[in-house]
Design an enzyme around this catalytic site. Structure first.
Site, short mmCIF file in Angstrom:
data_model
loop_
_atom_site.label_atom_id
_atom_site.label_comp_id
_atom_site.label_asym_id
_atom_site.label_seq_id
_atom_site.Cartn_x
_atom_site.Cartn_y
_atom_site.Cartn_z
N ASN A 71 0.85 -1.20 0.00
CA ASN A 71 0.00 0.00 0.00
C ASN A 71 0.88 1.24 0.00
O ASN A 71 2.10 1.14 0.04
CB ASN A 71 -0.98 -0.03 1.17
CG ASN A 71 -0.25 -0.04 2.50
OD1 ASN A 71 0.42 0.91 2.85
ND2 ASN A 71 -0.37 -1.15 3.23
N ASP B 18 -4.66 -6.12 5.06
CA ASP B 18 -5.73 -6.91 5.68
C ASP B 18 -5.68 -8.37 5.25
O ASP B 18 -6.13 -9.24 5.97
CB ASP B 18 -7.09 -6.30 5.33
CG ASP B 18 -7.27 -4.96 6.01
OD1 ASP B 18 -6.99 -4.88 7.23
OD2 ASP B 18 -7.63 -3.97 5.34
N LYS C 254 8.45 -17.66 -9.78
CA LYS C 254 7.70 -16.57 -10.41
C LYS C 254 6.54 -17.13 -11.25
O LYS C 254 6.76 -18.03 -12.08
CB LYS C 254 8.64 -15.76 -11.29
CG LYS C 254 8.01 -14.51 -11.82
CD LYS C 254 8.98 -13.71 -12.69
CE LYS C 254 8.21 -12.64 -13.42
NZ LYS C 254 8.99 -12.06 -14.50
N PRO D 76 -3.63 -11.46 10.62
CA PRO D 76 -3.99 -11.19 12.02
C PRO D 76 -4.22 -9.69 12.20
O PRO D 76 -3.51 -8.88 11.60
CB PRO D 76 -2.76 -11.65 12.80
CG PRO D 76 -1.64 -11.70 11.81
CD PRO D 76 -2.28 -11.98 10.48
N ASP D 77 -5.22 -9.33 12.98
CA ASP D 77 -5.44 -7.91 13.29
C ASP D 77 -4.66 -7.60 14.57
O ASP D 77 -5.06 -7.97 15.68
CB ASP D 77 -6.94 -7.64 13.48
CG ASP D 77 -7.23 -6.14 13.56
OD1 ASP D 77 -6.45 -5.43 14.22
OD2 ASP D 77 -8.21 -5.69 12.94
N ILE D 78 -3.52 -6.94 14.39
CA ILE D 78 -2.58 -6.71 15.51
C ILE D 78 -3.22 -5.82 16.56
O ILE D 78 -3.20 -6.12 17.76
CB ILE D 78 -1.27 -6.10 14.99
CG1 ILE D 78 -0.72 -6.95 13.84
CG2 ILE D 78 -0.24 -5.97 16.11
CD1 ILE D 78 0.37 -6.30 13.02
N PHE E 37 -5.11 3.84 14.42
CA PHE E 37 -5.33 4.81 13.35
C PHE E 37 -6.38 4.23 12.42
O PHE E 37 -6.44 3.01 12.23
CB PHE E 37 -4.02 5.09 12.58
CG PHE E 37 -3.22 6.20 13.21
CD1 PHE E 37 -2.65 6.04 14.46
CD2 PHE E 37 -3.05 7.41 12.55
CE1 PHE E 37 -1.92 7.07 15.06
CE2 PHE E 37 -2.34 8.44 13.13
CZ PHE E 37 -1.77 8.27 14.38
N LYS F 23 -14.88 1.46 14.42
CA LYS F 23 -13.58 0.78 14.56
C LYS F 23 -13.09 0.83 15.99
O LYS F 23 -12.53 -0.14 16.52
CB LYS F 23 -12.57 1.45 13.62
CG LYS F 23 -11.45 0.55 13.22
CD LYS F 23 -10.78 1.04 11.97
CE LYS F 23 -11.54 0.66 10.72
NZ LYS F 23 -10.90 1.09 9.50
N LYS G 279 -12.35 -2.75 17.60
CA LYS G 279 -10.97 -3.13 17.90
C LYS G 279 -10.73 -3.17 19.41
O LYS G 279 -9.85 -3.89 19.87
CB LYS G 279 -9.99 -2.13 17.28
CG LYS G 279 -10.17 -1.96 15.78
CD LYS G 279 -9.09 -2.67 15.01
CE LYS G 279 -9.21 -2.35 13.53
NZ LYS G 279 -8.27 -3.10 12.73
#
Ligand code: C5P
Length: 407
Positions: free
Chosen positions: A217, A285, A295, A312-314, A332, A346, A350
């Protein structure tokens, strides 16, 4: 040896670079030098050409006990201490008086003499003591420049209301030396984070598709780095866990470099326990269910199908921890629509304590840019912060963290 100041003043041993601009209140800067020196600070003076019209280099150097730097291009100066080195070799840069002209040049990023070049080249905090005629201070151009400088993270002390040397009355008098000293002391005495362990995640993550391709990203790591830099400056023990990023923090931070979300999750887990966790990283995500060992070959008319699985959502994992949960957790939320509503959701999903929400739609230019406009959210508050430099967002957030830990 006079040891008294060593025990009482936070200014002892501090290196102040004092830029004296061309205004009638330059005479007060002599008093400022005297008081700073008495407090045990060392003062390296720069006198602008206009400043020399109001105070002499001799009186400035006599009080500072150091040579006065005056010109940008001076062979001896460049050999002894070049202007870049001069801009870095201090703990704080004070501009007093900061004239309307100096403020305008600073706001525009000009560097056409020693003072402005040093300010543009520095990574040291800058404190201004503006001083000018009341109408100059009130002029829309100066209003704009002042707002720009504040957004750039520059602190101003004064000006004050009162009788002016030009015979008018109003706002524009330079703050008194005692007020400027108090502002300088405040900067150095905010050591509330000393010894606090703070984990910061930053940058993006790369999730491999095959040995040469990956999903990534646009995060540059600028906001996370600014926060880590500010925390370190205030004495915190910072563990900075970064995915691939263009920007890294300055100062004393323990840096751990990772590539994928899973590596970041492991690094965060190892870095705990900590007092605070700040999760700025733009973590992918999803990752590929299976990464190709070689390749992936291109075949005409065929498009590979990439099967994704959830990372995993840290932030969520750490926020829901029963053991070793940091006392304060900041997440954030990068959103492109319905920012406030999504960010509040969120915060709840979270389980973190605060969310800093921002608009990262491409036209805003937050990702990869140097400025950020955020909404600060806790379970009870929603605050709209103005658009400012990411360094200014960092300072404001760190102020809040220091206050929250004090409570
Ligand atoms: O869910 P979303 O990615 O929008 O949440 C953003 C927040 O969650 C950020 O603080 C980010 O660092 C964190 N996060 C995380 N692990 C993930 C995804 C996001 O820690 N896998």
């Amino acid at each position: 040896m006079n040891v008294r100041w060593q025990q009482v003043s936070v200014l002892a041993g501090k290196r102040i670079l004092l830029i004296i601009g061309g205004g009638i209140s330059a005479y007060k800067s002599l008093e400022l030098i005297r008081r700073l020196s008495e407090s045990g600070a060392s003062v390296t003076p720069i006198l602008t050409y206009a400043g020399e019209e109001f105070v002499t280099p001799l009186s400035v150097s006599a009080l500072a006990g150091q040579k006065v730097h005056r010109t940008l291009f001076h062979y001896d100066d460049e050999v002894e201490m070049g202007h870049i080195q001069l801009s870095r070799a201090s703990d704080l840069i004070v501009v007093a008086p900061a004239t309307a002209d100096l403020m305008a040049k600073m706001a525009a990023g000009m560097a056409n003499d020693l003072a402005t070049t040093v300010i543009l080249a520095t990574d040291t905090p800058v404190l201004l003591a503006p001083a000018m005629n009341v109408r100059m201070w009130a002029h829309p151009a100066t209003r704009r420049n002042h707002a720009t400088l504040i957004d750039d993270g520059i602190e101003c002390v004064g000006p004050n209301d009162g009788d002016m040397a030009c015979g008018e009355y109003g706002c524009g008098r330079m703050a008194e030396p005692t007020e400027i000293i108090a502002a300088i002391e405040r900067r150095f005495s905010d050591r509330r984070l000393t010894g606090r362990r703070i984990v910061v995640t930053s940058g993006s993550t790369h999730e491999s598709i095959d040995p040469v391709r990956y999903i990534a990203n646009r995060s540059s790591g600028a906001q996370g780095s600014a926060i880590a830099t500010e925390l370190a400056r205030r004495g915190a023990d910072v563990v900075f866990i970064t995915g691939p990023a263009a920007v890294l923090p300055q100062g004393k931070v323990e840096r751990i470099e990772v590539e994928t979300a899973r590596e970041m999750a492991i690094a965060v887990d190892r870095a705990l326990p900590s007092d605070v966790g700040i999760f700025v990283a733009a973590v992918a995500d999803w990752r590929l269910t299976s990464v190709a060992n070689s390749k992936i070959k291109k075949h005409a008319g065929q498009v590979p199908v990439l099967e994704l699985t959830e990372n995993p959502d840290i932030l969520k994992t750490v926020s829901r921890k029963e053991k070793d949960r940091p006392r304060l957790i900041v997440g954030f939320a990068a959103e492109t629509a319905n920012i406030e509503m999504n960010a509040r959701k969120k915060l709840e999903q979270k389980g973190c304590d605060w969310i800093i929400a921002n608009d990262v739609s491409s036209e805003v230019g937050v990702m990869g840019g140097s400025r950020n406009k955020v909404i600060f959210m806790s379970s009870t508050e929603t605050e709209y912060w103005p658009c400012m430099e990411k360094t200014a967002v960092a300072r404001r957030l760190v102020d809040r963290i220091a206050t929250a830990l004090d409570d």
